[in-house]
Design a protein around this motif. Structure first.
Motif, mmCIF file in Angstrom:
data_model
loop_
_atom_site.group_PDB
_atom_site.id
_atom_site.type_symbol
_atom_site.label_atom_id
_atom_site.label_comp_id
_atom_site.label_asym_id
_atom_site.label_seq_id
_atom_site.Cartn_x
_atom_site.Cartn_y
_atom_site.Cartn_z
ATOM 1 N N ASP A 95 0.832 -1.201 0.000
ATOM 2 C CA ASP A 95 0.000 0.000 0.000
ATOM 3 C C ASP A 95 0.872 1.259 0.000
ATOM 4 O O ASP A 95 0.580 2.239 -0.695
ATOM 5 C CB ASP A 95 -0.907 -0.014 1.242
ATOM 6 N N ALA A 96 1.951 1.229 0.779
ATOM 7 C CA ALA A 96 2.865 2.372 0.821
ATOM 8 C C ALA A 96 3.532 2.595 -0.529
ATOM 9 O O ALA A 96 3.876 3.730 -0.882
ATOM 10 C CB ALA A 96 3.922 2.145 1.899
ATOM 11 N N ALA A 97 3.721 1.504 -1.286
ATOM 12 C CA ALA A 97 4.363 1.597 -2.599
ATOM 13 C C ALA A 97 3.370 1.920 -3.713
ATOM 14 O O ALA A 97 3.738 1.944 -4.885
ATOM 15 C CB ALA A 97 5.085 0.286 -2.917
ATOM 16 N N GLY A 98 2.116 2.170 -3.326
ATOM 17 C CA GLY A 98 1.105 2.530 -4.316
ATOM 18 C C GLY A 98 0.373 1.366 -4.930
ATOM 19 O O GLY A 98 -0.403 1.534 -5.875
ATOM 20 N N LEU A 99 0.596 0.148 -4.417
ATOM 21 C CA LEU A 99 -0.098 -1.037 -4.922
ATOM 22 C C LEU A 99 -1.232 -1.392 -3.952
ATOM 23 O O LEU A 99 -1.021 -2.068 -2.944
ATOM 24 C CB LEU A 99 0.870 -2.224 -5.045
ATOM 25 N N HIS A 100 -2.425 -0.902 -4.231
ATOM 26 C CA HIS A 100 -3.553 -1.101 -3.323
ATOM 27 C C HIS A 100 -4.149 -2.494 -3.508
ATOM 28 O O HIS A 100 -4.545 -2.871 -4.607
ATOM 29 C CB HIS A 100 -4.630 -0.041 -3.563
ATOM 30 N N ILE A 101 -4.186 -3.248 -2.421
ATOM 31 C CA ILE A 101 -4.795 -4.577 -2.413
ATOM 32 C C ILE A 101 -6.092 -4.491 -1.613
ATOM 33 O O ILE A 101 -6.042 -4.149 -0.419
ATOM 34 C CB ILE A 101 -3.858 -5.625 -1.774
ATOM 35 N N PRO A 102 -7.257 -4.762 -2.224
ATOM 36 C CA PRO A 102 -8.525 -4.674 -1.490
ATOM 37 C C PRO A 102 -8.508 -5.534 -0.225
ATOM 38 O O PRO A 102 -8.153 -6.714 -0.268
ATOM 39 C CB PRO A 102 -9.553 -5.205 -2.503
ATOM 40 N N LYS A 103 -8.871 -4.922 0.906
ATOM 41 C CA LYS A 103 -8.823 -5.646 2.180
ATOM 42 C C LYS A 103 -9.818 -6.791 2.235
ATOM 43 O O LYS A 103 -9.657 -7.724 3.017
ATOM 44 C CB LYS A 103 -9.065 -4.669 3.339
ATOM 45 N N GLY A 104 -10.868 -6.713 1.414
ATOM 46 C CA GLY A 104 -11.845 -7.799 1.380
ATOM 47 C C GLY A 104 -11.203 -9.127 1.016
ATOM 48 O O GLY A 104 -11.525 -10.174 1.593
ATOM 49 N N TYR A 105 -10.259 -9.103 0.068
ATOM 50 C CA TYR A 105 -9.542 -10.320 -0.326
ATOM 51 C C TYR A 105 -8.707 -10.861 0.836
ATOM 52 O O TYR A 105 -8.642 -12.064 1.068
ATOM 53 C CB TYR A 105 -8.626 -10.036 -1.525
ATOM 54 N N ILE A 106 -8.067 -9.930 1.556
ATOM 55 C CA ILE A 106 -7.211 -10.343 2.671
ATOM 56 C C ILE A 106 -8.040 -10.993 3.768
ATOM 57 O O ILE A 106 -7.696 -12.075 4.264
ATOM 58 C CB ILE A 106 -6.452 -9.119 3.238
ATOM 59 N N TYR A 107 -9.139 -10.338 4.145
ATOM 60 C CA TYR A 107 -9.970 -10.885 5.220
ATOM 61 C C TYR A 107 -10.640 -12.191 4.809
ATOM 62 O O TYR A 107 -10.846 -13.080 5.633
ATOM 63 C CB TYR A 107 -11.011 -9.849 5.656
ATOM 64 N N PHE A 108 -10.994 -12.309 3.513
ATOM 65 C CA PHE A 108 -11.583 -13.569 3.047
ATOM 66 C C PHE A 108 -10.555 -14.689 3.143
ATOM 67 O O PHE A 108 -10.873 -15.806 3.590
ATOM 68 C CB PHE A 108 -12.070 -13.434 1.605
ATOM 69 N N ALA A 109 -9.311 -14.418 2.723
ATOM 70 C CA ALA A 109 -8.247 -15.430 2.795
ATOM 71 C C ALA A 109 -7.991 -15.847 4.238
ATOM 72 O O ALA A 109 -7.816 -17.035 4.540
ATOM 73 C CB ALA A 109 -6.964 -14.885 2.158
ATOM 74 N N MET A 110 -8.011 -14.862 5.149
ATOM 75 C CA MET A 110 -7.793 -15.163 6.559
ATOM 76 C C MET A 110 -8.938 -16.008 7.118
ATOM 77 O O MET A 110 -8.713 -16.999 7.823
ATOM 78 C CB MET A 110 -7.649 -13.858 7.357
ATOM 79 N N ALA A 111 -10.181 -15.613 6.802
ATOM 80 C CA ALA A 111 -11.348 -16.349 7.293
ATOM 81 C C ALA A 111 -11.373 -17.774 6.749
ATOM 82 O O ALA A 111 -11.676 -18.735 7.474
ATOM 83 C CB ALA A 111 -12.637 -15.611 6.903
ATOM 84 N N PHE A 112 -11.020 -17.933 5.460
ATOM 85 C CA PHE A 112 -11.011 -19.261 4.850
ATOM 86 C C PHE A 112 -9.949 -20.147 5.501
ATOM 87 O O PHE A 112 -10.196 -21.314 5.808
ATOM 88 C CB PHE A 112 -10.742 -19.133 3.348
ATOM 89 N N SER A 113 -8.773 -19.566 5.736
ATOM 90 C CA SER A 113 -7.677 -20.329 6.361
ATOM 91 C C SER A 113 -8.052 -20.764 7.776
ATOM 92 O O SER A 113 -7.787 -21.894 8.185
ATOM 93 C CB SER A 113 -6.404 -19.488 6.397
ATOM 94 N N VAL A 114 -8.683 -19.853 8.522
ATOM 95 C CA VAL A 114 -9.109 -20.187 9.889
ATOM 96 C C VAL A 114 -10.173 -21.285 9.860
ATOM 97 O O VAL A 114 -10.148 -22.208 10.686
ATOM 98 C CB VAL A 114 -9.643 -18.933 10.605
ATOM 99 N N ALA A 115 -11.105 -21.206 8.913
ATOM 100 C CA ALA A 115 -12.164 -22.222 8.800
ATOM 101 C C ALA A 115 -11.557 -23.599 8.522
ATOM 102 O O ALA A 115 -11.964 -24.604 9.125
ATOM 103 C CB ALA A 115 -13.140 -21.844 7.688
ATOM 104 N N VAL A 116 -10.574 -23.647 7.618
ATOM 105 C CA VAL A 116 -9.909 -24.925 7.311
ATOM 106 C C VAL A 116 -9.179 -25.456 8.539
ATOM 107 O O VAL A 116 -9.238 -26.653 8.858
ATOM 108 C CB VAL A 116 -8.922 -24.752 6.127
#
Length: 250
Positions: free
Chosen positions: A204-225
Motif C-alpha cells: 500500500d505504501a508503494a502505491g499497490l492497493h490490495i482490497p482488504k476484502g480479499y485479505i480478510y476472506f483469505a484469513m477467514a477461509f484459512s481459519v475455517a480450514v
C-alpha cells in the motif's frame, strides 16, 4: 448533538463503524495476544489490557487531529512516478516492523526457545512488550482512523464506535488469546497472517492497493480450514483413547 441522537442514519453509521473497528482490530488483538504470551503468566492479562487501552488511546488521539490525518495523504515528494506521503512512510515502516517481528516470532517457535529463560535474562519485560505494541498500535490506528473519516463526518460517532469496539475487544481478547495459546497451529497461522498484513502495508505504501476484502476472506477461509483440522484431530484423539480403554478392559 440532539440531531445525531434522533437520526437513524447516525445509528446506522455507528453500527457500521463499530463493526469495521472490531474487524480492523482483530489483527491488533492477535498481535497483542502473541506478544503478551511471552510475558510471565501473572503479567499477561495486564499486558493485554494495557495494549488494548493503548490502541484505543492512539485512535482517540488521531481522531482529535483529523486535519493532520487528512494532511498525511498529501504527497510530500515523489520518487520516480510514486508520490510519497506521510501515510505511506508510516505504513512502510510499520509494515517492515510487522514482517520482522512476525518472522522473529515464527523463528522463536520453530527453534522452541524457552520463554521463561528469556524472561529471567531480562529480554522480555512488560515495558518492552508495551513499546512494541505501541509502535504497531499507531500503524493499525492510522489505517483505521483514515477509514473511519471516510465513513463518517461526525467525530462523536467515531469516538462512540471506538469505545464500543474497545469493549468488544477487551471482552473477547482473553478468549482469543487462550485459544491461540492452546493451539500451536493457530498461533503459527496468526503469525503468518501478520506477515501477510505487513506485506499489504508495504505494498500500500508503494502505491499497490490490495482490497482488504480479499485479505480478510483469505484469513477467514484459512481459519475455517484450520478449525476443521482441529475438530478432526479431536475426534481422532477420542477414538484412539476409546480404543486404548477397550484394549485395557480386555
Amino acid at each position: 448533538m440532539l440531531e445525531l441522537l434522533t437520526s437513524p442514519e447516525a445509528y446506522l453509521s455507528l453500527v457500521t463503524l463499530t463493526a469495521m473497528e472490531v474487524v480492523l482490530g482483530i489483527d491488533n488483538i492477535i498481535f497483542i495476544s502473541i506478544l503478551a504470551s511471552r510475558l510471565p503468566p501473572e503479567q499477561r492479562d495486564r499486558g493485554r489490557r494495557l495494549g488494548l487501552l493503548g490502541a484505543f488511546a492512539s485512535r482517540l488521539l488521531l481522531l482529535t487531529t483529523i486535519s493532520w490525518i487528512v494532511g498525511l495523504v498529501q504527497p510530500l515528494f515523489t520518487v520516480g512516478s510514486l508520490a510519497v506521503s506521510g501515510k505511506s512512510i508510516i505504513l512502510f515502516c510499520g509494515g517492515l516492523f510487522l514482517i520482522w517481528k512476525a518472522t522473529k516470532e515464527i523463528h522463536h517457535k520453530l527453534e522452541d526457545v524457552d520463554d521463561s529463560h528469556e524472561v529471567k535474562k531480562g529480554k522480555v519485560s512488560l515495558k518492552s512488550v508495551l513499546i512494541q505494541i505501541a509502535i504497531l498500535d499507531i500503524v493499525f490506528s492510522l489505517d483505521s482512523v483514515i477509514t473511519a473519516v471516510g465513513m463518517s463526518q461526525h467525530l462523536e460517532i467515531m469516538i462512540a464506535a471506538n469505545v464500543l469496539a474497545l469493549g468488544v475487544m477487551i471482552f473477547t481478547s482473553k478468549s482469543i488469546s487462550d485459544f491461540v495459546e492452546r493451539h500451536p497451529t493457530i498461533k503459527m497461522l496468526a503469525l503468518s497472517f501478520l506477515i501477510m498484513i505487513g506485506l499489504v502495508l508495504v505494498a500500500d505504501a508503494a502505491g499497490l492497493h490490495i482490497p482488504k476484502g480479499y485479505i480478510y476472506f483469505a484469513m477467514a477461509f484459512s481459519v475455517a480450514v484450520e478449525m476443521l483440522n482441529i475438530t478432526s484431530h479431536k475426534k481422532q484423539s477420542k477414538k484412539a483413547l476409546s480404543k486404548q480403554k477397550k484394549a485395557k478392559g480386555k
